[in-house]
Design an enzyme around this catalytic site. Structure first.
Site, short mmCIF file in Angstrom:
data_model
loop_
_atom_site.label_atom_id
_atom_site.label_comp_id
_atom_site.label_asym_id
_atom_site.label_seq_id
_atom_site.Cartn_x
_atom_site.Cartn_y
_atom_site.Cartn_z
N ARG A 172 36.20 29.64 47.70
CA ARG A 172 36.78 30.96 46.85
C ARG A 172 37.49 31.65 47.41
O ARG A 172 36.73 32.47 47.50
CB ARG A 172 36.71 31.11 45.52
CG ARG A 172 37.21 30.84 44.79
CD ARG A 172 36.76 31.37 42.92
NE ARG A 172 36.99 32.53 42.51
CZ ARG A 172 36.98 32.76 41.77
NH1 ARG A 172 36.13 32.10 40.41
NH2 ARG A 172 36.86 33.75 40.92
N LYS A 206 29.45 32.20 33.71
CA LYS A 206 30.24 31.41 31.85
C LYS A 206 30.88 30.47 32.38
O LYS A 206 30.59 29.79 31.74
CB LYS A 206 31.52 32.18 32.12
CG LYS A 206 31.47 33.84 32.33
CD LYS A 206 32.28 35.16 31.69
CE LYS A 206 33.61 34.91 33.12
NZ LYS A 206 32.40 36.00 33.55
N ARG A 215 39.55 40.93 29.24
CA ARG A 215 39.28 41.47 29.61
C ARG A 215 39.31 42.89 29.93
O ARG A 215 39.15 43.61 30.65
CB ARG A 215 39.14 41.09 31.05
CG ARG A 215 38.43 40.63 32.09
CD ARG A 215 39.32 39.74 33.13
NE ARG A 215 38.32 39.57 34.43
CZ ARG A 215 38.04 37.89 35.09
NH1 ARG A 215 38.18 36.96 34.38
NH2 ARG A 215 37.35 37.86 35.27
N ARG A 252 34.81 43.26 42.22
CA ARG A 252 35.27 42.83 41.06
C ARG A 252 33.94 42.81 39.97
O ARG A 252 34.23 43.72 38.46
CB ARG A 252 35.17 41.37 40.67
CG ARG A 252 36.74 41.16 41.92
CD ARG A 252 35.74 39.62 42.63
NE ARG A 252 36.16 38.46 41.33
CZ ARG A 252 34.84 37.27 41.56
NH1 ARG A 252 34.89 37.00 43.21
NH2 ARG A 252 34.91 36.49 40.93
N ARG A 280 28.35 30.53 45.32
CA ARG A 280 29.54 30.59 45.34
C ARG A 280 30.31 30.21 46.60
O ARG A 280 31.25 29.01 46.74
CB ARG A 280 30.28 30.67 44.16
CG ARG A 280 30.81 29.61 43.26
CD ARG A 280 31.31 30.73 42.00
NE ARG A 280 32.08 31.55 41.74
CZ ARG A 280 32.28 31.90 41.13
NH1 ARG A 280 31.99 31.62 39.42
NH2 ARG A 280 33.16 33.04 40.53
P1 AMP Z 1 37.15 34.76 37.28
O1 AMP Z 1 37.65 33.34 37.47
O2 AMP Z 1 37.58 34.60 35.43
O3 AMP Z 1 37.02 35.58 37.80
O4 AMP Z 1 38.57 35.34 37.22
C1 AMP Z 1 39.64 36.02 38.75
C2 AMP Z 1 40.15 36.81 39.11
O5 AMP Z 1 41.61 36.27 38.30
C3 AMP Z 1 39.80 38.15 38.79
O6 AMP Z 1 38.86 38.91 39.10
C4 AMP Z 1 40.97 39.07 37.98
O7 AMP Z 1 42.06 39.54 38.79
C5 AMP Z 1 41.76 37.70 36.98
N1 AMP Z 1 42.26 37.33 36.13
C6 AMP Z 1 41.61 35.94 35.30
N2 AMP Z 1 40.83 36.49 33.89
C7 AMP Z 1 42.15 37.50 33.73
C8 AMP Z 1 42.13 38.85 32.39
N3 AMP Z 1 41.67 37.96 31.07
N4 AMP Z 1 42.85 40.20 32.16
C9 AMP Z 1 43.21 40.41 33.50
N5 AMP Z 1 42.88 39.53 34.99
C10 AMP Z 1 42.76 38.10 34.88
#
Ligand code: AMP
Length: 192
Positions: free
Chosen positions: A134, A14, A89, A146, A128
């Protein structure tokens, strides 16, 4: 105004695709993951709460994420449009998002979902993690968690947009440019 929900499991590409889409289609890009990580880094109150929820690979609470998005949208009147990456989400977030957008006379234009199988996702995320450091990309256990959280709580959000006739699934494998070509072909229908 185009409001694109870029959807898919962690590691689907994404962020990579959002960088290309925003340039070609002149859109803004918000990643809730990036916003939350910057709050964690800045050690804000919100960041401290989110950090705990995020560490194991679980979701941050709807309330907190919806609040972040309300802030973002309040600054967007008159803007060209946005790529929403990592949001919504949960179905509760999708419902709240529709309400927030209708308050500024907007709506989701389309959800584009990138489809990639689980083993490929794990492989990409471990790579990554090695490159970026990260934390939630460095442990296979957290990565798999996840993906399970995605399957259990997030995948269903596609039904919400499918019912509105706004869901388009794309093959998320191949070269970055191949995938971008597929996404562009969809988005061009909305920019003519
Ligand atoms: P991402 O960078 O999109 O993979 O997000 C990393 C982490 O941020 C996720 O594993 C969640 O813990 C949190 N997170 C990001 N976006 C959301 C969302 N829309 N709702 C809830 N948690 C989120």
């Amino acid at each position: 105004m185009i409001n694109l929900v870029l959807f898919g499991p962690p590691g689907a590409g994404k962020g990579t695709q959002a960088d290309k889409i925003k340039e070609r289609f002149n859109l803004l890009h918000i990643s809730t993951g990036d916003v939350i990580r910057s709050q964690v880094k800045a050690e804000t109150e919100l960041g401290k709460i989110a950090e705990v929820q995020m560490a194991s690979g679980g979701l941050v609470s709807d309330e907190l994420v919806i609040g972040l998005m309300k802030n973002y949208l309040s600054e967007q009147e008159g803007a060209v449009g946005t790529i929403f990456d990592g949001f919504p989400r949960t179905t509760a977030q999708a419902e709240a998002f529709d309400v927030m957008l209708s308050e500024i006379k907007e709506s989701v234009t389309v959800m584009i979902a990138l489809e990639v199988d689980e083993e490929e996702l794990v492989k990409r995320l471990l790579l990554r993690g090695n490159a970026s450091g990260r934390a939630d990309d460095m442990s296979e256990e957290i990565i798999r968690n996840r993906i399970s959280v995605y399957n259990a709580q997030t995948a269903i959000v596609s039904n919400f947009y499918e019912k509105q006739g706004k869901y388009v699934a794309i093959d998320g494998t191949g070269t970055i440019d191949n995938i971008f070509g597929r996404i562009s072909a969809v988005l061009e229908n909305y920019t003519k």
